[in-house]
Design a protein around this motif. Sequence first.
Motif: not given
Length: 237
Positions: A120-130, A132-147
């Motif tokens: 949960p904390e990892a996903a929250e930081w992915y989302l915050r980075a996303a 903030g414009g960090y493209v790799r984090a956008m992809y990972n945030a998408s995966l977190c939401y998807s699964f």
Amino acid sequence: MAGKNFKHGRGGVSPNLDKALDSFLKGVYRGSTLAMVDAGLVYWELGKIDQGIALYMKAAELGDPAGQCNLGISYLRVEPPNLKEAVKWLYKASTAGHARAQYQLALCLHQGRGVQRNLPEAAEWYLRAAEGGYVRAMYNASLCYSFGEGLTLSHSQARKWMKRAADRGHGKAQYEHGLRLFSKGDMVNAVLYLELATRAGETAATTVRNFVYQQLSATSRDRAMLLADTWQPLPSR
């Protein structure tokens, strides 16, 4: 400015790391944390890791988030890694809003590297980075939401972040988004994103692109290739 010009070969000068470093070090002597980070980067490129880390440390201790981020990443990369220090400095930079640090911290939390695994904390930081414009984090945030991994399952949010990553040049996201467009029957745009993914090195996209491409008329094929040839990534923010 002169240091950047020498490093990247801009402003009518040829790339020269030694001259770039000399310029950055003048800024270091004046107390510029930006120059400390820039000089640290050059030292890394020259293979002088300890000197690079020392400058990152100096900037980090002065409260510079970029210095804190680079110091944390350095501790992850050195042999042997210093994971405790890496996570400490990545947390500092992340709480200051540094998107790259937020992504790196999320990876540590996701993998349990230097810190107890916490999805949960990892996903929250992915989302915050996303955000903030960090493209790799956008992809990972998408995966977190998807699964539903660390974030509440949401296909609409997954699609939103996948497209944002794709539109900013993330190859895997372009492949995934292209597959979705194909499943919806949007063949021209499916070929566009699958072609972009192929050009980005996603070999799995090539077979699908070829299959979809064969389904198009000659006019639609030309349009899809023109779109790919003229495509430009959106700004990260």
